[in-house]
Design a protein around this motif. Structure first.
Motif, mmCIF file in Angstrom:
data_model
loop_
_atom_site.group_PDB
_atom_site.id
_atom_site.type_symbol
_atom_site.label_atom_id
_atom_site.label_comp_id
_atom_site.label_asym_id
_atom_site.label_seq_id
_atom_site.Cartn_x
_atom_site.Cartn_y
_atom_site.Cartn_z
ATOM 1 N N ALA A 83 24.594 14.693 -1.764
ATOM 2 C CA ALA A 83 24.841 13.945 -2.636
ATOM 3 C C ALA A 83 24.849 14.622 -3.795
ATOM 4 C CB ALA A 83 23.278 12.842 -3.159
ATOM 5 N N SER A 84 25.585 16.058 -3.710
ATOM 6 C CA SER A 84 25.349 16.843 -5.158
ATOM 7 C C SER A 84 26.875 17.530 -4.819
ATOM 8 C CB SER A 84 24.061 18.040 -4.411
ATOM 9 O OG SER A 84 24.027 18.863 -3.966
ATOM 10 N N GLU A 85 27.229 18.220 -5.940
ATOM 11 C CA GLU A 85 28.497 18.691 -5.910
ATOM 12 C C GLU A 85 28.972 19.910 -5.667
ATOM 13 O OE1 GLU A 85 30.426 18.596 -9.844
ATOM 14 O OE2 GLU A 85 29.255 20.166 -10.833
ATOM 15 N N LEU A 86 27.524 21.230 -5.187
ATOM 16 C CA LEU A 86 27.724 22.162 -4.987
ATOM 17 C C LEU A 86 26.169 22.589 -5.099
ATOM 18 C CD1 LEU A 86 28.477 24.921 -5.339
ATOM 19 C CD2 LEU A 86 27.559 25.225 -7.731
ATOM 20 N N TYR A 87 26.094 23.802 -4.710
ATOM 21 C CA TYR A 87 24.176 24.193 -4.099
ATOM 22 C C TYR A 87 24.765 25.996 -3.565
ATOM 23 C CZ TYR A 87 20.502 26.466 -0.761
ATOM 24 O OH TYR A 87 19.106 26.486 -0.497
ATOM 25 N N ALA A 88 22.959 26.149 -3.854
ATOM 26 C CA ALA A 88 22.959 27.468 -4.709
ATOM 27 C C ALA A 88 21.424 28.116 -3.904
ATOM 28 C CB ALA A 88 23.285 28.142 -5.609
ATOM 29 N N GLY A 89 21.537 29.602 -3.370
ATOM 30 C CA GLY A 89 20.230 29.500 -2.971
ATOM 31 C C GLY A 89 20.408 30.696 -1.637
ATOM 32 N N TYR A 90 19.301 31.208 -1.527
ATOM 33 C CA TYR A 90 19.180 32.234 -0.638
ATOM 34 C C TYR A 90 19.506 31.405 0.425
ATOM 35 C CZ TYR A 90 15.999 34.437 -3.968
ATOM 36 O OH TYR A 90 15.676 35.270 -5.157
ATOM 37 N N ASP A 91 19.411 32.291 2.186
ATOM 38 C CA ASP A 91 19.791 32.522 3.494
ATOM 39 C C ASP A 91 18.280 31.683 3.102
ATOM 40 O OD1 ASP A 91 19.552 31.696 5.620
ATOM 41 O OD2 ASP A 91 19.195 34.121 5.933
ATOM 42 N N SER A 92 18.824 29.945 3.512
ATOM 43 C CA SER A 92 17.796 29.144 4.126
ATOM 44 C C SER A 92 18.280 28.012 4.578
ATOM 45 C CB SER A 92 17.125 28.798 2.801
ATOM 46 O OG SER A 92 17.777 28.158 1.935
ATOM 47 N N ALA A 93 17.526 26.703 5.258
ATOM 48 C CA ALA A 93 17.602 25.383 5.470
ATOM 49 C C ALA A 93 18.738 25.466 4.154
ATOM 50 C CB ALA A 93 16.199 24.625 6.240
ATOM 51 N N GLY A 94 18.211 24.820 3.029
ATOM 52 C CA GLY A 94 19.132 23.605 2.738
ATOM 53 C C GLY A 94 20.930 24.926 2.579
ATOM 54 N N GLN A 95 21.176 26.012 2.550
ATOM 55 C CA GLN A 95 22.294 26.241 2.892
ATOM 56 C C GLN A 95 23.494 25.762 4.020
ATOM 57 O OE1 GLN A 95 22.912 30.916 3.713
ATOM 58 N NE2 GLN A 95 22.529 30.362 5.449
ATOM 59 N N HIS A 96 22.856 25.594 5.672
ATOM 60 C CA HIS A 96 22.903 24.928 6.757
ATOM 61 C C HIS A 96 23.358 23.454 6.444
ATOM 62 C CE1 HIS A 96 22.438 28.736 8.097
ATOM 63 N NE2 HIS A 96 20.966 28.988 8.249
ATOM 64 N N VAL A 97 22.143 22.693 5.725
ATOM 65 C CA VAL A 97 22.323 22.058 5.407
ATOM 66 C C VAL A 97 24.142 22.002 4.656
ATOM 67 C CG1 VAL A 97 21.773 19.910 3.965
ATOM 68 C CG2 VAL A 97 19.854 20.385 5.720
ATOM 69 N N ALA A 98 23.828 22.313 3.530
ATOM 70 C CA ALA A 98 25.471 22.232 2.536
ATOM 71 C C ALA A 98 26.484 22.550 3.610
ATOM 72 C CB ALA A 98 24.928 22.739 1.893
ATOM 73 N N ALA A 99 26.327 23.806 4.423
ATOM 74 C CA ALA A 99 27.502 24.701 4.881
ATOM 75 C C ALA A 99 27.089 22.302 6.670
ATOM 76 C CB ALA A 99 27.104 25.272 5.995
ATOM 77 N N ALA A 100 26.603 22.156 7.242
ATOM 78 C CA ALA A 100 27.081 21.301 7.870
ATOM 79 C C ALA A 100 27.389 19.790 7.206
ATOM 80 C CB ALA A 100 25.772 20.531 8.520
ATOM 81 N N LEU A 101 27.944 19.684 5.953
ATOM 82 C CA LEU A 101 28.013 18.258 5.220
ATOM 83 C C LEU A 101 29.443 18.633 4.285
ATOM 84 C CD1 LEU A 101 24.586 17.186 3.961
ATOM 85 C CD2 LEU A 101 26.116 16.183 5.667
ATOM 86 N N GLY A 102 29.528 20.087 4.543
ATOM 87 C CA GLY A 102 30.793 20.779 3.400
ATOM 88 C C GLY A 102 30.610 20.792 2.470
#
Length: 412
Positions: free
Chosen positions: A343-362
């Motif tokens: 539901a966010s407009e931007l994701y930021a962080g380290y190489d982690s699970a979060g980045q792969h979720v953001a990538a999967a969702l575009g």
């Protein structure tokens, strides 16, 4: 070898593996004996050394030849821990199940074991699940693994959950004890095991079902010397194995967020128990200040309750001096945070699970990537996304340089 620490034993074994020389069997036996000791004070550090120094290093290099090395070494460990299993037979079976071959049967049940780490279950396992449900819509599709990973797919009517606990911090005996549970559950008539290089099966070595029913995506060797990402290689593997061309990373957490007109940036400072991925202070607090200078709310995942990550996140937020209406703290399951990323407009962080979720969702994302063992590891684990993506390789850059790179990458 009583005076030699488990870490020293593991380093000696690793050096032999990397040189391509035969490791001393007595050294491997000594390390395994200690990891299997009934005294947890001895078994815990030996288990950590075996996996973090030896096994994970062999995997993180993504060198095809090291897959044979790992199989030869760890099959011996398994035999020592589970004497009913013979190393020579495990190796023979491993060579069979890792061979890429098309599925020709129509199974009633399909089992996909978790890779245990959440980012890998998004980037790799979810693609296997997507391909399986497309190829065999009438089969019962099972995600096999821990609850926290299952929660990423819980809302889907297409996937059932077969709960199997596996602690990444567990002792060697506990990690291998799951074999009996897996064997009983997965060796069903007319079934199929699509193994995404799971920790549950010890990267395909455990004989959890008849070998003809076991298809292993050996992600450490598949793709050879290429610099393709793991999602790209997984799509290629399911194309060869299942004949599905358009499988994608896919998740359906039970949670859902609607921020309406509120602009939200999600942040994860998690490093997956690998401190090498973290950038030294004051990077994290200054990153949050930079993101909070933009319109909207910044939501930072707290990580597991009581963890080092939670303490670090709280300190970073506090050091900004900003109020809760500028920087909020997400406390809850990772599946809940995944829904927040969606539901966010931007994701930021380290190489982690979060980045792969953001990538999967575009979702537009900015990742600071540090602590990788090789260029190929970076290539494999970089986020693979249809959306705007900035990957900042940390290298030897100072925090101020990295913050400048993040600032330049922020959408206007």
């Amino acid at each position: 070898m009583e005076s030699i620490s488990p870490a020293e034993l593991a380093v000696e074994l690793l050096n032999h593996c990397l040189r391509g020389s035969q490791w001393p069997q007595d050294v491997l036996r000594a390390l395994t004996d200690e990891a299997l000791d009934e005294d947890e004070r001895l078994a815990a550090p030996a288990t950590r050394a075996l996996f973090s120094i030896l096994v994970e290093r062999l995997a993180d290099l993504f060198e095809p030849a090291l897959c044979d090395t790992y199989a030869a070494l760890f099959s011996t460990v398994i035999e020592q821990a589970l004497p009913e299993l013979r190393a020579t037979e495990l190796l023979q079976r491993y060579r069979q199940v890792r061979t890429v071959r098309p599925v020709t049967s129509t199974p009633d049940d399909i089992f996909v074991p978790s890779r245990v780490t959440l980012g890998a279950d998004v980037a790799v396992t979810s693609i296997v699940l997507d391909a399986a449900r497309r190829r065999f819509p009438k089969a019962r599709l099972w995600f096999v693994g821990p609850k926290k990973a299952w929660e990423l797919f819980e809302r889907s009517p297409d996937v059932c959950h077969l709960p199997v606990a596996y602690g990444r911090r567990g002792l060697l005996a506990d990690r291998l004890a799951v074999y009996h549970e897996l064997r009983q559950a997965l060796a069903q008539p007319n079934s199929l095991v699509l193994d995404p290089d799971s920790r549950l099966t010890q990267l395909g070595l455990l004989p959890v079902c008849p070998p003809e029913n076991h298809h292993l995506f050996e992600s450490r060797s598949y793709g050879g010397d290429s610099l393709s990402s793991l999602p790209e290689l997984t799509r290629q593997w399911v194309r060869e194995t299942l004949g599905v061309d358009d499988a994608q990373p896919w998740l359906h957490p039970k949670f859902e967020y609607d921020f309406s007109a509120q602009r939200v940036t999600t942040v994860s400072l998690g490093v997956g128990e690998n401190p090498a991925k973290r950038i030294e202070d004051p990077f994290e607090s200054e990153l949050l200040q930079l993101l909070a200078a933009r319109p909207g709310l910044v939501m930072v995942d707290a990580g597991a309750p009581g963890s080092e990550e939670e303490q670090r996140v709280r300190q970073a937020i506090e050091s900004t001096g900003l109020s809760a209406d500028r920087i909020g703290l997400h406390q809850g399951s990772f599946a809940s945070f995944a829904a927040m990323i969606a539901a966010s407009e931007l994701y930021a962080g380290y190489d982690s699970a979060g980045q792969h979720v953001a990538a999967a969702l575009g979702i537009p994302l900015i990742t600071v990537f540090a602590g990788y063992a090789s260029d190929r590891m970076f290539a494999r684990w970089r986020p693979d996304s249809p959306g705007p993506t900035t990957v900042i390789q940390a290298g030897s850059k100072r925090p101020a340089e990295l913050l400048a790179s993040v600032r330049a990458a922020l959408p206007s």
